[in-house]
Scaffold this motif. Structure first.
Motif, short mmCIF file in Angstrom:
data_model
loop_
_atom_site.label_atom_id
_atom_site.label_comp_id
_atom_site.label_asym_id
_atom_site.label_seq_id
_atom_site.Cartn_x
_atom_site.Cartn_y
_atom_site.Cartn_z
N HIS B 52 0.95 -1.34 0.42
CA HIS B 52 -0.50 -0.19 0.15
C HIS B 52 0.63 1.67 -0.16
O HIS B 52 0.54 2.68 -0.36
N TRP B 55 -0.26 4.37 -1.68
CA TRP B 55 -0.94 5.31 -1.72
C TRP B 55 -0.45 6.36 -0.29
O TRP B 55 -1.13 7.64 -0.50
N LEU B 58 1.65 9.23 -2.49
CA LEU B 58 0.55 9.90 -3.34
C LEU B 58 -0.32 11.10 -1.81
O LEU B 58 0.36 12.23 -2.40
N VAL B 59 -0.32 10.31 -0.69
CA VAL B 59 -0.21 11.51 -0.04
C VAL B 59 0.28 12.28 0.18
O VAL B 59 -0.37 13.78 0.40
#
Lengths: 491, 175
Positions: B52, B55, B58-59
């Motif tokens: 994961h 993600w 990206l955040v």
């Protein structure tokens, strides 16, 4: 399948025919192996960790001693500058930017090869990069350190350096975010930080190797702390590989943006000779060009000193000289295009700036630049030159000199004759300019020497992945192995 | 003394790869493979789910970019509004370079520290480090460790399975 050659003469690694077309094949992919000498996982570990565990060769002490002396010179010249102010440099009225900016752009340009090799070549799946990426990344970090020191001392009053950052101060003033100089502060310092992160992530598994091999308690603890308790867990490798891939993916636009932003320092101003839209791609090509040249210079020395000829092979030099030829020709194209546009624009100031550059008082610098940057790499059209170590070494030095002169030509020739002829002045450096430039080499080589002394200079874990037996479909029994292409043997 | 679990040694990549497939198919869940370099396809052989981490990155990247743009807006419009070259206070085009750079910085920090967090590193005191044999996990040997907390763990039967998979050595590691 060609027979595997088990006893190899080290001199073979510098023999073109053997190094490029060794008489063995990767049994899984049917290609020529990247690492010569039919290595095992353990021999790779030994060959790379060995230099950092054994006493250094005599040449290392010579280089380290010289570097330390130059580092001292750097300290003295900075101290003298801070004590007296920038008047100790050769700056004069039209030429307010001299060697300090030239040196900054020179070093930050060299600092582009590491991330290019580790990030862009990684995304393009260029497996040969595994032998040289660690070394090039280290070079990048040290070059960026040298680069950052020049604008730092160039501000003059370095005790007010915090004003370049958006921090509250007693004047209630804030930096101007529309200024390319401020973009530069962010771009170069973030580039340095991200390069260190990328380098360190790559180092973690190899630090674990050094820890597991360590014979003394001190080394165990030292390497152990920085290895973070890495235990090669595949559940860890999974996240690790994702992190590495994404670091490569975000470093790629980063490395291209950094030198673009450095070029904005010039291009965003209104000065003829600087105000050109070609600057960002032209600077990026020049940065890759000079960075690869520096990698070649250092690799020629390191592979010889530490017997790594079978890992940093002629194939690597061959590939790197092709990139040097390509980027050198792009730089040459940019020089020509600048001249063309100066004429085609019909702008008399622009035309004057360029004619003055090539035929004015600094013509000697301009033609030195052309000779070193455009003419000398053309020998790399020939395979003999691309795989001949002395030629590579000499041309890489020429490129380094030429790229320093490129920045000198851009900075000084554009400034020394401005719009008002009564302002015109010839700029020459003082001994303190020279001292701080030589001193920055001291910083660079001190760090390089310490790096090869204490850290594995080749990415051990990554090199192992390009060995044939790293592939789970590799089987020692011959019936599983696909036959090597029979045509390739008869080269 | 309580057991941490079993540690099995393999000599080749294909050996550990096929062994992982068998351990996975036998239904074990609390186990791991240890290799000196990332072995291609071993994630599937172990039946791992995708990471994961993207993600998180990206955040983090978006957060960094937003903060940078916000800072530049605040400095140029609220804290220190000065007209430069007749441009509006919020001339956002000029703020793009710093926005991009700070986004990259945050994403890189997210990648490195996110990876360390998912891996629960740094951890300098793992039970496996007691094994002398395990020192070669960073050199040229491949290992599978099955922990005693696994519901299917059985000191003899699990060891038998590992030997059947082709392990050259199986040893018990204390917790």
């Amino acid at each position: 399948m060609a027979t595997l050659k088990n006893t190899i003469n080290p001199a073979d690694f510098d023999d073109v025919d053997y190094a490029r077309y060794p008489d063995q094949f990767d049994p899984v992919e049917g290609r020529h192996p990247l690492i010569l000498g039919n290595p095992s996982f353990q021999s790779v570990t030994n060959d790379v960790c060995g230099p950092a565990e054994k006493p250094m060769p005599f040449g290392w002490w010579v280089l380290f001693g010289t570097a330390l002396m130059l580092l001292g010179l750097f300290g003295i010249s900075i101290g003298y500058l801070v004590y007296n102010g920038t008047g100790v440099w050769g700056l004069n009225n039209p030429v307010g930017w001299g060697w300090a900016i030239v040196n900054f752009v020179f070093w930050v340009g060299i600092g582009h090869a590491g991330t290019l090799i580790s990030a862009i070549l990684f995304l393009f799946r260029q497996k040969w990069r595994t032998s040289i990426n660690r070394f090039a990344e280290a070079m990048t970090i040290f070059a960026v350190m040298c680069a950052l020191s020049f604008p730092t001392i160039h501000v003059g009053r370095i005790w007010l350096l915090q004003w370049v950052f958006p921090v509250p101060n007693q004047m209630g003033a804030w930096p101007n975010f529309r200024s390319p100089l401020l973009w530069d502060v962010f771009a170069v310092s973030i580039y340095g930080s991200v390069s260190i992160l990328f380098w360190y992530v790559g180092l973690i598994p190899d630090l674990a190797t050094m820890r597991d091999r360590a014979k003394t308690k001190l080394k165990q603890i030292g390497y152990g702390i920085f290895a973070l308790g890495w235990r090669g867990s595949n559940r860890h490798w999974q996240h690790y590989e994702v992190a590495y891939l994404i670091l490569a993916a975000i470093s790629t636009p980063l490395v291209l943006s950094v030198h673009s932003i450095v070029s904005f320092d010039f291009a965003v101003s209104q000065l003829p000779g600087w105000h050109t839209t070609i600057f960002p791609p032209y600077f990026v090509a020049g940065a890759i060009f000079s960075g690869f040249a520096m990698v070649v210079t250092l690799m020629v020395l390191a592979r010889k000193a530490f017997q790594l000829e079978h890992m940093m092979t002629l194939k690597h030099f061959d590939n790197m000289s092709k990139i040097i030829l390509l980027t050198g020709s792009m730089v040459g194209y940019a020089y020509a295009m600048e001249f063309f546009i100066a004429w085609y624009s019909g702008n008399p100031y622009e035309s004057f700036a360029f004619i003055n550059r090539a035929f004015g008082p600094y013509a000697w610098a301009y033609w030195t630049m052309i000779t070193c940057n455009v003419v000398s790499p053309q020998v790399f059209w020939f395979k003999k030159a691309r795989t001949h170590i002395p030629t590579l070494f000499v041309v890489s030095i020429f490129v380094n000199i030429g790229m320093w002169f490129e920045r000198f030509v851009i900075t000084v020739t554009s400034l020394h004759r401005d719009f008002l002829p009564s302002n015109w002045f010839y700029y020459s450096p003082t001994r303190w300019d020279v001292a701080s430039f030589l001193g920055s080499f001291g910083l660079f080589f001190t760090m390089m020497c310490l790096f090869v002394r204490y850290l594995p200079m080749i990415a051990i874990a990554e090199v192992k992945t390009v060995l044939p037996e790293a592939n789970p479909h590799h089987h020692a029994d011959a019936e599983h192995a696909p036959a090597a292409p029979s045509t390739a043997v008869a080269h | 003394m309580k057991d941490f679990g079993l540690l099995a040694e393999f000599t080749t990549t294909s050996g550990v790869y096929h062994a992982c497939e068998k351990v996975r198919d036998a239904g074990y869940t609390v186990w791991d493979a240890h290799t000196p370099f990332p072995v291609h396809g071993l994630d599937q052989a172990m039946g791992l789910k995708r990471s994961h981490l993207p993600w998180v990155i990206l955040v983090m990247g978006l957060t960094g970019s937003s903060l940078a743009m916000l800072l530049q807006w605040w400095v140029s419009v609220e804290a220190y509004p000065i007209i430069y070259a007749g441009k509006p206070y919020f001339s956002w085009q000029a703020f793009v370079p710093v926005t991009f750079e700070v986004g990259v910085l945050f994403a890189a920090l997210g990648a490195v520290f996110g990876m360390l967090h998912f891996n629960r590193l740094p951890r300098h005191n793992h039970p496996l480090f007691q094994s002398k044999r395990f020192e070669r996990a960073s050199d040229d040997r491949f290992f599978i460790s099955i922990e005693a907390t696994d519901p299917k763990y059985h000191p003899e039967q699990t060891a038998e399975l590992l030997r059947a998979c082709g392990a050259v050595a199986v040893e018990r590691v204390e917790a």
